[in-house]
Scaffold this motif. Structure first.
Motif, PDB file in Angstrom:
ATOM      1  N   GLY A 197       0.800  -1.224   0.000  1.00 23.72           N
ATOM      2  CA  GLY A 197       0.000   0.000   0.000  1.00 23.72           C
ATOM      3  C   GLY A 197       0.826   1.265   0.000  1.00 23.72           C
ATOM      4  O   GLY A 197       0.303   2.345  -0.277  1.00 23.72           O
ATOM      5  N   LEU A 198       2.129   1.155   0.301  1.00 22.61           N
ATOM      6  CA  LEU A 198       2.998   2.330   0.281  1.00 22.61           C
ATOM      7  C   LEU A 198       3.253   2.742  -1.169  1.00 22.61           C
ATOM      8  O   LEU A 198       3.569   1.910  -2.010  1.00 22.61           O
ATOM      9  CB  LEU A 198       4.330   2.020   0.978  1.00 22.61           C
ATOM     10  CG  LEU A 198       5.312   3.186   1.103  1.00 22.61           C
ATOM     11  CD1 LEU A 198       4.762   4.256   2.055  1.00 22.61           C
ATOM     12  CD2 LEU A 198       6.671   2.678   1.604  1.00 22.61           C
ATOM     13  N   VAL A 199       3.111   4.025  -1.456  1.00 19.24           N
ATOM     14  CA  VAL A 199       3.374   4.550  -2.795  1.00 19.24           C
ATOM     15  C   VAL A 199       4.759   5.175  -2.780  1.00 19.24           C
ATOM     16  O   VAL A 199       5.036   6.082  -1.986  1.00 19.24           O
ATOM     17  CB  VAL A 199       2.297   5.570  -3.230  1.00 19.24           C
ATOM     18  CG1 VAL A 199       2.631   6.158  -4.595  1.00 19.24           C
ATOM     19  CG2 VAL A 199       0.915   4.904  -3.247  1.00 19.24           C
ATOM     20  N   ILE A 200       5.625   4.649  -3.643  1.00 18.91           N
ATOM     21  CA  ILE A 200       7.022   5.065  -3.710  1.00 18.91           C
ATOM     22  C   ILE A 200       7.320   5.699  -5.063  1.00 18.91           C
ATOM     23  O   ILE A 200       6.536   5.583  -6.001  1.00 18.91           O
ATOM     24  CB  ILE A 200       7.968   3.862  -3.487  1.00 18.91           C
ATOM     25  CG1 ILE A 200       7.729   2.776  -4.562  1.00 18.91           C
ATOM     26  CG2 ILE A 200       7.807   3.319  -2.073  1.00 18.91           C
ATOM     27  CD1 ILE A 200       8.728   1.643  -4.573  1.00 18.91           C
ATOM     28  N   ARG A 201       8.467   6.342  -5.160  1.00 23.44           N
ATOM     29  CA  ARG A 201       8.973   6.841  -6.453  1.00 23.44           C
ATOM     30  C   ARG A 201       9.950   5.791  -6.964  1.00 23.44           C
ATOM     31  O   ARG A 201      10.879   5.400  -6.253  1.00 23.44           O
ATOM     32  CB  ARG A 201       9.689   8.179  -6.264  1.00 23.44           C
ATOM     33  CG  ARG A 201      10.144   8.777  -7.574  1.00 23.44           C
ATOM     34  CD  ARG A 201       9.236   9.887  -7.967  1.00 23.44           C
ATOM     35  NE  ARG A 201       9.669  10.518  -9.207  1.00 23.44           N
ATOM     36  CZ  ARG A 201       8.795  11.009 -10.070  1.00 23.44           C
ATOM     37  NH1 ARG A 201       7.518  10.932  -9.837  1.00 23.44           N
ATOM     38  NH2 ARG A 201       9.219  11.572 -11.165  1.00 23.44           N
ATOM     39  N   TYR A 202       9.750   5.340  -8.197  1.00 22.81           N
ATOM     40  CA  TYR A 202      10.480   4.187  -8.700  1.00 22.81           C
ATOM     41  C   TYR A 202      10.663   4.314 -10.203  1.00 22.81           C
ATOM     42  O   TYR A 202       9.793   4.829 -10.908  1.00 22.81           O
ATOM     43  CB  TYR A 202       9.674   2.920  -8.355  1.00 22.81           C
ATOM     44  CG  TYR A 202      10.302   1.630  -8.773  1.00 22.81           C
ATOM     45  CD1 TYR A 202      11.373   1.089  -8.081  1.00 22.81           C
ATOM     46  CD2 TYR A 202       9.813   0.931  -9.870  1.00 22.81           C
ATOM     47  CE1 TYR A 202      11.950  -0.108  -8.476  1.00 22.81           C
ATOM     48  CE2 TYR A 202      10.375  -0.266 -10.265  1.00 22.81           C
ATOM     49  CZ  TYR A 202      11.447  -0.776  -9.559  1.00 22.81           C
ATOM     50  OH  TYR A 202      12.018  -1.959  -9.948  1.00 22.81           O
ATOM     51  N   SER A 203      11.784   3.820 -10.703  1.00 24.07           N
ATOM     52  CA  SER A 203      12.047   3.801 -12.146  1.00 24.07           C
ATOM     53  C   SER A 203      11.417   2.522 -12.713  1.00 24.07           C
ATOM     54  O   SER A 203      12.071   1.491 -12.812  1.00 24.07           O
ATOM     55  CB  SER A 203      13.552   3.839 -12.419  1.00 24.07           C
ATOM     56  OG  SER A 203      13.786   3.802 -13.803  1.00 24.07           O
ATOM     57  N   PHE A 204      10.161   2.600 -13.072  1.00 29.82           N
ATOM     58  CA  PHE A 204       9.385   1.432 -13.508  1.00 29.82           C
ATOM     59  C   PHE A 204       9.775   1.048 -14.931  1.00 29.82           C
ATOM     60  O   PHE A 204       9.882   1.902 -15.815  1.00 29.82           O
ATOM     61  CB  PHE A 204       7.891   1.766 -13.458  1.00 29.82           C
ATOM     62  CG  PHE A 204       7.003   0.570 -13.596  1.00 29.82           C
ATOM     63  CD1 PHE A 204       6.653  -0.177 -12.490  1.00 29.82           C
ATOM     64  CD2 PHE A 204       6.515   0.192 -14.841  1.00 29.82           C
ATOM     65  CE1 PHE A 204       5.828  -1.287 -12.615  1.00 29.82           C
ATOM     66  CE2 PHE A 204       5.695  -0.906 -14.976  1.00 29.82           C
ATOM     67  CZ  PHE A 204       5.351  -1.648 -13.855  1.00 29.82           C
ATOM     68  N   LEU A 205       9.994  -0.244 -15.143  1.00 29.27           N
ATOM     69  CA  LEU A 205      10.341  -0.769 -16.466  1.00 29.27           C
ATOM     70  C   LEU A 205       9.130  -1.502 -17.039  1.00 29.27           C
ATOM     71  O   LEU A 205       8.736  -2.549 -16.532  1.00 29.27           O
ATOM     72  CB  LEU A 205      11.545  -1.716 -16.363  1.00 29.27           C
ATOM     73  CG  LEU A 205      12.060  -2.313 -17.671  1.00 29.27           C
ATOM     74  CD1 LEU A 205      12.575  -1.226 -18.617  1.00 29.27           C
ATOM     75  CD2 LEU A 205      13.153  -3.341 -17.380  1.00 29.27           C
ATOM     76  N   TRP A 206       8.533  -0.929 -18.084  1.00 28.96           N
ATOM     77  CA  TRP A 206       7.384  -1.551 -18.736  1.00 28.96           C
ATOM     78  C   TRP A 206       7.829  -2.819 -19.460  1.00 28.96           C
ATOM     79  O   TRP A 206       8.973  -2.903 -19.927  1.00 28.96           O
ATOM     80  CB  TRP A 206       6.730  -0.583 -19.721  1.00 28.96           C
ATOM     81  CG  TRP A 206       6.199   0.649 -19.062  1.00 28.96           C
ATOM     82  CD1 TRP A 206       6.771   1.886 -19.086  1.00 28.96           C
ATOM     83  CD2 TRP A 206       5.012   0.772 -18.280  1.00 28.96           C
ATOM     84  NE1 TRP A 206       6.004   2.774 -18.372  1.00 28.96           N
ATOM     85  CE2 TRP A 206       4.919   2.122 -17.864  1.00 28.96           C
ATOM     86  CE3 TRP A 206       4.016  -0.120 -17.887  1.00 28.96           C
ATOM     87  CZ2 TRP A 206       3.869   2.584 -17.072  1.00 28.96           C
ATOM     88  CZ3 TRP A 206       2.973   0.345 -17.094  1.00 28.96           C
ATOM     89  CH2 TRP A 206       2.900   1.678 -16.699  1.00 28.96           C
ATOM     90  N   SER A 207       6.924  -3.764 -19.616  1.00 30.38           N
ATOM     91  CA  SER A 207       7.274  -5.028 -20.277  1.00 30.38           C
ATOM     92  C   SER A 207       7.717  -4.805 -21.724  1.00 30.38           C
ATOM     93  O   SER A 207       8.640  -5.468 -22.195  1.00 30.38           O
ATOM     94  CB  SER A 207       6.107  -6.018 -20.207  1.00 30.38           C
ATOM     95  OG  SER A 207       4.966  -5.498 -20.844  1.00 30.38           O
TER      96      SER A 207
END
Length: 143
Positions: free
Chosen positions: A9-19
């Motif tokens: 449930g914690l919302v973080i800042r992250y470098s998300f890698l899309w598939s």
């Protein structure tokens, strides 16, 4: 550098890698974004396996692939005033804190926006499980 404790449930800042980026050979996300922790599970070795869902401004083509964040939640998390969707079919898995956790712009030393309300998190969790069981979710392993 102090990182927050990873919890669902914690919302973080992250470098998300899309598939689609991973499929094209990328190993770094093209954009840092808010992401909600879906799972944070401590392993025998002491590692914390973490699973995150991306938050995006892009309205989904398939309404079943995302859920819109209520504007009151976006405001409480101090996200911008635009509409936001939690993706249900794209996840990243990594060992906490990993290399891709990012500081929130303008908030020195902060990596977390705050917590999703429990009912919203539970809805997110149930919908992700359903998408996964239907074979309609992809997880990019980042560790």
């Amino acid at each position: 550098m102090t990182f927050p404790a990873p919890k669902p449930g914690l919302v973080i800042r992250y470098s998300f890698l899309w598939s689609h980026e991973a499929d094209a050979g990328a190993d770094e996300g093209s954009k840092d974004r808010p992401c909600a922790i879906v799972v944070a599970q401590k392993q025998v070795e002491g590692e914390v396996r973490t699973l995150v869902a991306a938050i995006t401004h892009l309205e989904p083509d398939d309404p079943a692939a995302a859920m819109e964040l209520p504007s009151a939640v976006s405001k409480a998390l101090k996200l911008d005033g635009a509409r936001h969707w939690l993706k249900l079919d794209e996840l990243n898995r990594f060992v906490w804190p990993g290399y891709d956790l990012r500081q929130i712009p303008g908030r020195q030393g902060e990596y977390a926006y705050g917590m999703l309300p429990q009912p919203l998190f539970e809805e997110l969790r149930v919908k992700i499980l359903a998408r996964n069981q239907a074979g309609k979710a992809r997880t990019v392993k980042r560790d």
